[in-house]
Design a protein around this motif. Structure first.
Motif, mmCIF file in Angstrom:
data_model
loop_
_atom_site.group_PDB
_atom_site.id
_atom_site.type_symbol
_atom_site.label_atom_id
_atom_site.label_comp_id
_atom_site.label_asym_id
_atom_site.label_seq_id
_atom_site.Cartn_x
_atom_site.Cartn_y
_atom_site.Cartn_z
ATOM 1 N N ASN A 163 -4.434 -7.486 3.762
ATOM 2 C CA ASN A 163 -3.383 -6.936 2.872
ATOM 3 C C ASN A 163 -2.346 -8.074 2.749
ATOM 4 O OD1 ASN A 163 -4.561 -4.261 2.194
ATOM 5 N ND2 ASN A 163 -3.841 -3.549 4.182
ATOM 6 N N PHE A 164 -2.673 -9.300 3.048
ATOM 7 C CA PHE A 164 -1.782 -10.177 2.814
ATOM 8 C C PHE A 164 -1.369 -10.543 1.287
ATOM 9 C CE2 PHE A 164 -2.313 -12.659 7.186
ATOM 10 C CZ PHE A 164 -1.920 -11.569 7.718
ATOM 11 N N ASN A 165 -2.244 -10.489 0.490
ATOM 12 C CA ASN A 165 -2.358 -10.963 -0.760
ATOM 13 C C ASN A 165 -1.616 -12.256 -1.214
ATOM 14 O OD1 ASN A 165 -2.391 -10.360 -3.726
ATOM 15 N ND2 ASN A 165 -0.780 -9.080 -3.788
ATOM 16 N N ASP A 166 -2.157 -13.178 -0.324
ATOM 17 C CA ASP A 166 -1.776 -14.559 -0.366
ATOM 18 C C ASP A 166 -0.315 -15.027 -0.090
ATOM 19 O OD1 ASP A 166 -4.297 -15.282 -1.418
ATOM 20 O OD2 ASP A 166 -3.838 -14.735 -3.475
ATOM 21 N N ALA A 167 0.438 -13.987 0.446
ATOM 22 C CA ALA A 167 1.888 -14.288 0.969
ATOM 23 C C ALA A 167 2.041 -15.208 1.912
ATOM 24 C CB ALA A 167 2.354 -13.070 1.452
ATOM 25 N N LYS A 168 2.926 -16.153 1.968
ATOM 26 C CA LYS A 168 3.007 -17.153 3.050
ATOM 27 C C LYS A 168 4.226 -16.839 3.997
ATOM 28 C CE LYS A 168 1.271 -21.033 0.162
ATOM 29 N NZ LYS A 168 0.825 -20.178 -0.834
ATOM 30 N N PRO A 169 4.201 -17.144 5.429
ATOM 31 C CA PRO A 169 5.178 -16.775 6.083
ATOM 32 C C PRO A 169 6.586 -17.289 5.483
ATOM 33 C CG PRO A 169 3.482 -17.606 7.229
ATOM 34 C CD PRO A 169 3.185 -18.039 5.719
ATOM 35 N N GLY A 170 7.732 -16.534 5.534
ATOM 36 C CA GLY A 170 8.971 -16.841 5.171
ATOM 37 C C GLY A 170 9.523 -16.202 3.784
ATOM 38 N N GLN A 171 8.489 -15.969 3.248
ATOM 39 C CA GLN A 171 8.465 -15.569 1.748
ATOM 40 C C GLN A 171 9.041 -14.100 1.519
ATOM 41 O OE1 GLN A 171 4.540 -16.108 -0.306
ATOM 42 N NE2 GLN A 171 5.777 -17.911 -1.610
ATOM 43 N N VAL A 172 9.706 -13.729 0.406
ATOM 44 C CA VAL A 172 10.358 -12.487 0.382
ATOM 45 C C VAL A 172 9.155 -11.669 -0.496
ATOM 46 C CG1 VAL A 172 12.124 -10.859 -0.637
ATOM 47 C CG2 VAL A 172 12.771 -13.192 0.320
ATOM 48 N N VAL A 173 8.684 -10.538 0.116
ATOM 49 C CA VAL A 173 7.907 -9.823 -0.523
ATOM 50 C C VAL A 173 7.903 -8.532 -0.785
ATOM 51 C CG1 VAL A 173 5.942 -11.154 0.415
ATOM 52 C CG2 VAL A 173 6.571 -9.318 1.573
ATOM 53 N N GLU A 174 7.481 -7.706 -1.724
ATOM 54 C CA GLU A 174 7.294 -6.232 -1.775
ATOM 55 C C GLU A 174 6.245 -5.537 -1.267
ATOM 56 O OE1 GLU A 174 8.101 -4.642 -6.109
ATOM 57 O OE2 GLU A 174 6.164 -3.299 -5.430
ATOM 58 N N ALA A 175 6.265 -4.592 -0.694
ATOM 59 C CA ALA A 175 5.012 -3.742 -0.012
ATOM 60 C C ALA A 175 4.895 -2.557 -0.155
ATOM 61 C CB ALA A 175 4.920 -4.358 1.444
ATOM 62 N N GLU A 176 3.778 -1.839 -0.295
ATOM 63 C CA GLU A 176 3.499 -0.509 -0.388
ATOM 64 C C GLU A 176 3.331 0.008 1.090
ATOM 65 O OE1 GLU A 176 0.443 2.686 -2.442
ATOM 66 O OE2 GLU A 176 0.555 0.630 -3.283
ATOM 67 N N ILE A 177 3.857 1.088 1.561
ATOM 68 C CA ILE A 177 3.616 1.994 2.735
ATOM 69 C C ILE A 177 2.349 2.455 2.685
ATOM 70 C CG2 ILE A 177 4.552 3.200 4.471
ATOM 71 C CD1 ILE A 177 7.345 2.655 3.542
ATOM 72 N N ILE A 178 1.310 2.225 3.419
ATOM 73 C CA ILE A 178 0.342 2.733 3.218
ATOM 74 C C ILE A 178 -0.142 3.847 4.602
ATOM 75 C CG2 ILE A 178 -1.030 1.280 1.694
ATOM 76 C CD1 ILE A 178 -2.194 0.061 4.260
ATOM 77 N N LYS A 179 0.819 3.710 5.639
ATOM 78 C CA LYS A 179 0.473 4.689 6.519
ATOM 79 C C LYS A 179 1.712 4.627 7.456
ATOM 80 C CE LYS A 179 -2.259 5.006 11.128
ATOM 81 N NZ LYS A 179 -3.273 4.443 11.861
#
Length: 734
Positions: A163-179
């Motif tokens: 579920n990383f979706n190509d994100a790199k450490p330190g980046q600001v991301v949006e994430a969907e809560i699945i659990k």
């Protein structure tokens, strides 16, 4: 009908919890329409916290000492408060929060008291409030986690490798809560917003954090309705309207404004009184009750102004065009004409469904120049022909303002509003305070007078209405203000039943005080928040018995409701029908409560973005020395503010040159060895120590002497030496 169903539901589930289909059977709801009414009644009761669903999906009543509300954690997630319908708060310590997260709807049991509030523990999470989270992605070997930017969220989130979706450490991301639940709820990354030092990430962060709509984007069914509305006024629209198109009517707004809600006109009558016309865009003509446009406008509640980005309540086709009172175009209005005497009192008024054609789109800056006799030849040519009307408006504004001053309204609170100047890359280049000119005050006074006049119509007859109310200040908060003033050497008596005039006199007395802005802020904090309500308790700050919001229906939902009620009142020739009285008596409490909540969300989003941009400015001035005022003293340090830029930060005691002891009685910090005292109002020099744009926090450290002052002092001691003080520069953490 809905209330009747709700009573029956309560009678049924008082005996035992029931499934939805069991309630259908008990109420003999067989048709689709009957079942929909039952579902609507159940949903409203759930939303109001009157009932909840248990683990078996059965509807239940809260037990004794049980309450249902929305939980909100404090800024650092160390405490929470559950707000139940009606505004009552219940304190929840962290150990009693169970697995509840910020914004969840929870069932709470009252277990005692915490200070002056009931203390509770979360029994069950009934509904999750957050679906998404925005944060910084970090990686630990095989898995990742997200650290939320919103400090009210008191947990990190687990991210599985898939579920990383190509994100790199330190980046600001949006994430969907699945659990949900557990120590670290699980998410999947849905969007990479960008790098933390990119100014373009700030807006998306605020939008996602506050769950705001994407700017300019509306659901398809809403846009379909908007696009069907003609982009010009039709002949059939003019039926029954008073024609003001030949009158000298114009708008005055900010330089960058696109939605023009209000237009004004003025005349001097033969008896010496003024005739003031306030013409407001007739949005209710286009946004019909229960239409998709109406439902979306209710959901949004208000337009949101995020520096140079607007998230409008209505699609641009309406807000920027057919509902906007643009120059030289026919536009439908709700028009209020007020006869105002030399004392500033309204002696007569009339309300009409109107049509106008604005003669000119004026801006605050241009009118201010004209009225201050600073207009150049070009400006005189453009708007000089309106000078007689504008001079008369200034004259009437001063009369109305003096009328409000006499009755004790608070006039002189400055909002601490700033304007951000950006460079070509979108970075903050400068921050300048926004100064109000004559024209801004003219429009403010005219709109207040219009709002009061409209509210008085409904209040005088006891008809259902939506008011803008402002309750009297909390005595404890006023005590804090009194103590603050005494600490800085100002003694004021605060009677038990305080009148706003006392606070206005205080502000006038402090006109030239260096701590004026800090005192204003504390005064604002001591006042309760203005909200919408179907019950009229008056407006304390304005010293007004009747007040509403009538003047901005393009950008505020309550104003749209006021227009609908006004139309029904005019149609009923001075009253509302029995059917409308019953309908709006039932509907208005929910509309008022929801509108107040949406306004608060909009305010917090606007403040958050402004605070992030202030930190961005500071990050480019890390090595500069600022003169600041101490605005608060605590045991852990000094809160300070850079005047004019309204940038706040903390000088922590750990960064200071001595061991400082807090004297609570005097509200000062005293150095243990040097006996140096820091108190409210002191002007000190500071340099930035740390700044974090994502949390909008700034840490300062005290600088006793500037580099130049140290050089001068050393050269005085060693006149023949070559001396150049260059302190070690801190790394710009941008």
């Amino acid at each position: 009908m809905v209330k009747n169903i709700q009573k029956k539901v309560i009678q049924l589930i008082e005996k035992k919890p029931l499934l939805q289909k069991e309630i259908y059977n008990k109420l003999k709801a067989k048709t689709k329409e009957e079942r929909k009414k039952v579902r609507d009644a159940l949903k409203e009761m759930m939303d109001n916290g009157e009932i909840y669903k248990n683990s078996k999906n059965k509807y239940c009543l809260p037990g004794k000492n049980m309450k249902i509300g929305i939980i909100e954690f404090t800024r650092r997630g160390s405490m929470a408060f559950v707000t139940i319908k009606g505004g009552e708060e219940i304190a929840i310590t962290l150990e009693n929060a169970k697995d509840a997260m910020h914004k969840d709807t929870v069932l709470v049991e009252i277990i005692g008291t915490w200070r002056d509030l009931p203390k509770g523990k979360v029994v069950r999470v009934l509904k999750r409030g957050m679906k998404k989270v925005v944060g910084i992605f970090e990686k630990k070997k095989l898995f990742g986690f997200i650290i939320p930017i919103d400090q009210k969220i008191n947990t990190d989130f687990y991210v599985a490798p898939e579920n990383f979706n190509d994100a790199k450490p330190g980046q600001v991301v949006e994430a969907e809560i699945i659990k949900y639940g557990g120590k670290n709820p699980e998410v999947k990354i849905t969007k990479i917003i960008g790098d933390t030092n990119d100014p373009k990430v700030d807006l998306p962060i605020v939008i996602i954090k506050h769950e705001l709509p994407e700017p300019g984007v509306f659901p398809k069914n809403v846009m379909n309705e908007a696009l069907k509305i003609p982009n010009t006024v039709q002949d059939k629209d003019l039926k029954g309207r008073k024609d003001f198109r030949d009158e000298i009517i114009f708008t005055i707004d900010g330089d960058t404004a696109k939605d023009f809600d209000d237009a004004v006109q003025i005349k001097k009558l033969d008896n010496g009184n003024y005739l003031l016309g306030v013409h407001i865009a007739d949005v209710s003509h286009y946004v019909k009750e229960n239409s998709n446009l109406d439902k979306e406008a209710f959901k949004r509640g208000t337009s949101v102004y995020l520096i140079d980005t607007v998230i409008p309540m209505l699609p641009h086709e309406l807000s920027d065009w057919i509902c906007s009172l643009v120059e030289n175009e026919d536009r439908l209005t709700m028009s209020l004409l007020m006869e105002i005497d030399e004392n500033g009192d309204v002696v007569d008024f009339n309300v009409y469904n109107g049509v106008i054609r604005s003669k000119k789109r004026l801006t605050y800056s241009k009118v201010n120049k004209l009225l201050s006799n600073e207009a150049d030849e070009e400006l005189e040519k453009e708007i000089g022909w309106l000078r007689p009307q504008l001079e008369m408006m200034k004259e009437l504004m001063e009369i109305i303002r003096e009328n409000r001053r006499r009755r004790g309204a608070i006039l002189d609170i400055e909002g601490g509003e700033v304007k951000f100047i950006f460079d070509e890359n979108g970075n903050v280049k400068d921050i300048i305070p926004v100064e109000r000119g004559i024209s801004e005050v003219i429009i403010e006074e005219f709109m207040i007078k219009a709002n009061e006049t409209i509210a008085s119509i409904f209040d005088s007859q006891g008809l259902p209405f939506i008011y803008r109310i402002h309750e009297e200040p909390d005595p404890d908060m006023l005590l804090q203000l009194k103590n603050y003033l005494e600490i800085i050497g100002l003694r004021y008596r605060f009677p038990k039943n305080i009148h706003p005039k006392l606070l206005q006199d205080l502000l006038e007395h402090l006109k030239d005080h260096p701590l004026k802005k800090s005192i204003q802020k504390l005064l604002v904090r001591s006042l309760k928040r203005a909200v919408y309500s179907d019950l009229n308790v008056g407006h304390f700050g304005l010293a007004s018995e009747n007040y509403t919001h009538f003047t901005s229906p393009i950008r505020r939902y309550p104003d749209l409701i006021v227009h609908r009620l006004l139309k029904k009142y005019l149609k009923g020739k001075g009253t509302l029908s029995k059917k409308d009285i019953e309908k709006y008596t039932e509907k208005l409490p929910e509309i008022a409560s929801h509108s107040s909540k949406r306004e608060r969300v909009a305010n917090e989003a606007e403040w958050d973005l402004a605070d992030m941009k202030k930190v961005e400015y500071i990050l480019d001035h890390m090595n500069e020395i600022f003169e600041v005022y101490i605005t608060n003293v605590t045991k852990f340090g000094l809160f300070v503010e850079i005047p004019d830029k309204f940038i706040q930060g903390l000088v922590h005691v750990s960064s200071m040159d001595d061991y400082y002891v807090y004297n609570e009685k005097l509200n000062v910090l005293v150095g243990d060895r040097k006996k140096k005292v820091y108190k409210l109002g002191d002007k000190i020099k500071v340099r930035v120590k740390n700044a974090n744009k994502l949390t909008a926090e700034i840490d300062f450290e005290i600088v006793d002497k500037t580099d130049e002052e140290m050089e001068k002092e050393l050269k005085g001691k060693y006149p023949n030496a070559k001396i150049k003080v260059k302190r070690k520069k801190k790394k710009n953490k941008k």
